[in-house]
Motif scaffolding. Structure first.
Motif, mmCIF file in Angstrom:
data_model
loop_
_atom_site.group_PDB
_atom_site.id
_atom_site.type_symbol
_atom_site.label_atom_id
_atom_site.label_comp_id
_atom_site.label_asym_id
_atom_site.label_seq_id
_atom_site.Cartn_x
_atom_site.Cartn_y
_atom_site.Cartn_z
ATOM 1 N N ALA A 248 0.822 -1.212 0.000
ATOM 2 C CA ALA A 248 0.000 0.000 0.000
ATOM 3 C C ALA A 248 0.854 1.258 0.000
ATOM 4 O O ALA A 248 0.532 2.249 -0.678
ATOM 5 C CB ALA A 248 -0.936 -0.003 1.206
ATOM 6 N N MET A 365 -5.526 -3.981 -5.178
ATOM 7 C CA MET A 365 -5.244 -3.067 -4.066
ATOM 8 C C MET A 365 -5.183 -1.632 -4.559
ATOM 9 O O MET A 365 -5.725 -0.710 -3.919
ATOM 10 C CB MET A 365 -3.929 -3.445 -3.376
ATOM 11 C CG MET A 365 -3.584 -2.531 -2.208
ATOM 12 S SD MET A 365 -2.113 -3.024 -1.292
ATOM 13 C CE MET A 365 -2.717 -4.495 -0.460
ATOM 14 N N LEU A 369 -7.564 1.339 -3.155
ATOM 15 C CA LEU A 369 -6.956 2.465 -2.447
ATOM 16 C C LEU A 369 -7.160 3.796 -3.161
ATOM 17 O O LEU A 369 -7.275 4.845 -2.529
ATOM 18 C CB LEU A 369 -5.453 2.229 -2.264
ATOM 19 C CG LEU A 369 -5.038 1.117 -1.305
ATOM 20 C CD1 LEU A 369 -3.524 0.933 -1.331
ATOM 21 C CD2 LEU A 369 -5.503 1.423 0.115
#
Length: 446
Positions: A248, A365, A369
């Motif tokens: 992340a 992801m 995000l």
């Protein structure tokens, strides 16, 4: 009194006056009448993304969507070809396919009066058909069934259409810009992509062009995303020495790159409103290596070709009018216009067929995000769009300025590479907007 009505020549003249060398009139974003003209002109004269062939792998599989505000259904035929139909029963106008996707079998059935149609749209049957005897039905429009969009092109499994039967060809419209799609597909060791991970849908109370403009606006990330990506970076700096860097953080951190980084990154601009950020560098250039992936690519393409494919790390590619593709992270965002001040954003993710699953994990992801309704970064942009939509209602100023690094010699040039903070791509989009808004409107379907 209507501002954008009159003879075709009068309307074209009014539209041309809304786009100048380095500015555009605010009506492009706030005028509902102009928005409706976009739906019948711009979205009918350009090649618009419909969907991906992997969404309909079997005969009878279908997906419903919109082209501009026109409801359409993309359906796989028995011979494996793909047809695009206007999603409207010729009887009373009811949408025939009501679900987002499914399998219709060998025919579509209208839920209102049970008229049925073959998957290519042709009329199959009507209940109590004898009631139409000697009525002239066989020569009327309804007897032809669901109208098919005639101009459909499948490029490496990406499906595009032009609603108007006559107009610019697919090849002339996209030209060398298709290299972004080529690169994304070739990142698969097998040269194939599949839609994976579903779709994220996110409503925006703003004009669709604000989202398109933002994709190559490289002077906003370090400002607008300071509170989100900037916070993530600051928290990461407090981690104990030797802590493995989370995926992340790798995805968030580049948003806080400097102006100088984005200047050096570069922008490439093509004709007809297409262009991309990330020529010499990009925010996707420094992700961690995925074990085994390089070896797969070397084996599939040879080391030299594999290096060229993976070394092309384009940031955002805009395919005008309304999609953005990120090749290095295999995402596509579709900006679906609803009204002058309302846009539905769909964010799609792709699996690189034959590649390690970790790549899909990174793609999913990234989408969550950055692009999801629950994302952190996406809300920064949304606030700016909605503030702009409100601010443009002001009577204080009438024009939006896109003059950064403007050069009078840029007119008529194609495939230009320039400074990464140049607003040339935005000007390129406005010029394409004016061009296709003024193009002749042909017959839509048969």
């Amino acid at each position: 009194m209507s501002k954008y009505q009159g003879t075709p020549e009068e309307v074209a003249l009014k539209i041309a006056g809304l786009v100048q060398d380095a500015q555009a009139h605010k009506d492009l974003y706030i005028d509902q009448e102009l928005f409706e003209l976009e739906m019948t002109q711009l979205f009918a004269n350009t090649w618009v993304y419909v969907g991906h062939a992997s969404q309909i792998p079997k005969a009878g599989d279908f997906v419903t969507t919109t082209v501009g505000t026109q409801p359409v259904v993309m359906v796989r035929q028995a011979d494996a070809s793909i047809k695009l139909l206007h999603n409207r029963c010729p009887h009373k106008g009811v949408k025939v396919a009501g679900e987002d996707c499914g399998n219709t079998g060998k025919f579509f059935r209208c839920p209102y009066h049970a008229w049925t149609f073959k998957t290519d749209g042709k009329l199959l049957s009507i209940p109590l058909k004898k009631g139409y005897t000697d009525t002239g039905f066989d020569s009327c429009e309804a007897s032809e069934g669901m109208a098919a969009v005639q101009a459909v092109h499948v490029y490496r499994d990406f499906v595009f259409c032009r609603l108007n039967r006559q107009g610019i060809s697919f090849e002339d419209y996209f030209g060398a810009s298709l290299s972004t799609i080529d690169n994304m597909v070739e990142r698969s060791p097998e040269g194939r992509l599949e839609i994976a991970g579903g779709v994220l849908r996110y409503m925006h109370n703003c004009n669709w062009k604000m989202l398109v403009d933002n994709q190559t606006d490289t002077c906003h990330p370090m400002v607008a995303h300071e509170s989100s990506a900037g916070t993530a970076v600051n928290v990461w700096k407090q981690a104990p020495l030797g802590t493995p860097k989370p995926m992340a953080v790798e995805l968030f951190a580049p948003f806080m790159s400097s102006y100088e980084f984005f200047e050096g990154m570069g922008i490439r601009v093509w004709d007809n409103g297409h262009g991309h950020t990330g020529v010499a560098d990009s925010i996707h250039a420094d992700y961690s290596a995925i074990p085994g992936y390089q070896e797969q690519m070397d084996q599939a393409y040879g080391p030299e070709r594999a290096k060229a494919i993976l070394g092309d790390v384009r940031h955002n590619t805009v395919y005008f009018p309304n999609i953005m593709v990120k090749g290095p992270v295999q995402t596509l965002r579709l900006f679906k216009p609803i009204a002058a001040n309302r846009t539905l954003v769909e964010s799609w993710t792709f699996r690189l067929v034959g590649a390690p699953d970790t790549l899909l994990e990174r793609t999913l992801m990234y989408n969550r995000l950055i692009n999801a309704p629950t994302s952190v970064v996406g809300h920064d942009d949304l606030e700016m769009y909605e503030r702009a939509q409100e601010g443009l209602q002001s009577m204080g100023r009438d024009w939006l300025n896109v003059s950064r690094l403007y050069d009078p010699t840029e007119h008529g040039q194609t495939q230009v590479v320039t400074n990464g903070t140049n607003e040339l791509q935005m000007r390129n989009q406005y010029r394409a907007w004016a061009k296709f808004m003024a193009a002749p409107t042909g017959t839509e379907a048969s």
